[in-house]
Design an enzyme around this catalytic site. Sequence first.
Site, short mmCIF file in Angstrom:
data_model
loop_
_atom_site.label_atom_id
_atom_site.label_comp_id
_atom_site.label_asym_id
_atom_site.label_seq_id
_atom_site.Cartn_x
_atom_site.Cartn_y
_atom_site.Cartn_z
N SER A 1 0.98 -1.55 -0.29
CA SER A 1 -0.49 -0.18 -0.23
C SER A 1 0.45 1.12 -0.24
O SER A 1 1.52 1.14 -0.66
CB SER A 1 -1.25 0.52 0.87
OG SER A 1 -1.86 1.24 1.04
N ASP B 1 -4.11 8.48 -1.50
CA ASP B 1 -4.66 8.70 0.23
C ASP B 1 -4.71 10.07 0.91
O ASP B 1 -4.71 11.26 -0.56
CB ASP B 1 -3.13 9.07 0.97
CG ASP B 1 -2.76 7.25 1.31
OD1 ASP B 1 -4.02 6.20 1.00
OD2 ASP B 1 -2.12 7.14 1.20
N HIS C 1 -3.92 -0.99 -4.68
CA HIS C 1 -5.62 -1.12 -4.43
C HIS C 1 -6.52 -0.55 -5.26
O HIS C 1 -7.29 -0.36 -5.42
CB HIS C 1 -6.02 -0.12 -2.44
CG HIS C 1 -5.07 -0.16 -1.73
ND1 HIS C 1 -5.49 -0.92 -1.06
CD2 HIS C 1 -4.53 0.58 -1.14
CE1 HIS C 1 -4.86 -1.54 0.52
NE2 HIS C 1 -4.16 -0.21 0.39
#
Length: 237
Positions: free
Chosen positions: A122, A137, A159
């Site tokens: 991630s 993010d 992701h």
Amino acid sequence: MTINALLLSSSRVGDTPYLAHAIPFIKPLTTNAQKWIFIPYAGVSMSYDTYLASVVTGLSELELDISGIHQHPDPQQAIKDADGILIGGGNTFHLLHQLYRYDLVTLIGEQVALGKPYIGWSAGSNVSGLSIRTTNDMPIIEPPSFNALNLVPFQLNPHYSNYQAPGHNGETRAQRLLEFTKVDPLTPVVGIVEGSALWRQGDKLSLLGDQPAYLFCGEQQEIPIPVGSDLSHLLKA
């Protein structure tokens, strides 16, 4: 020595236990590396000790010696003394901010270039690319630069999913990555789906797992990369 870097999309797939799906990917990097340093700086909503404990538990079957960089008085020396580097997920902006704060960005790049294995998931994969400009993010803190570790000469988007909930009118992931390629049409972006990973071994780059990846570059948008593909050509970008 050659770069040996494993870049995982995520720490879980569906409801699987923490890091369980990644064990087969991680194990080959631990053959000659017993002592690992874990960097928990992406973890904002939990303590670093709690984060470290979850990683130690998740990787317990590999019987590794894992300590947290926050447990060491000299973070730079901890990186140098370790056999391998682990960087977990969370908030990529906070992670990179702290890496700059402790002057670790250049050092990690140098250590990995010398052959020290690197495993990130991630946010830990986000920072392995040229920059963090394609992270998912929220920018909760401003690092001195968006430039990252440059373990691979392109951008990553962990992701990756282009799912859009019915009735939701925000941009899809593909639309956001299209925006990046409009601003920077020469830099490739690889979207890696949960359960998959990229593994760099020197001049070789492989797609691991049972999910395709997706390439964005210039006019090429969301081009499927088949399972098991050799992506070594991207290292020449």
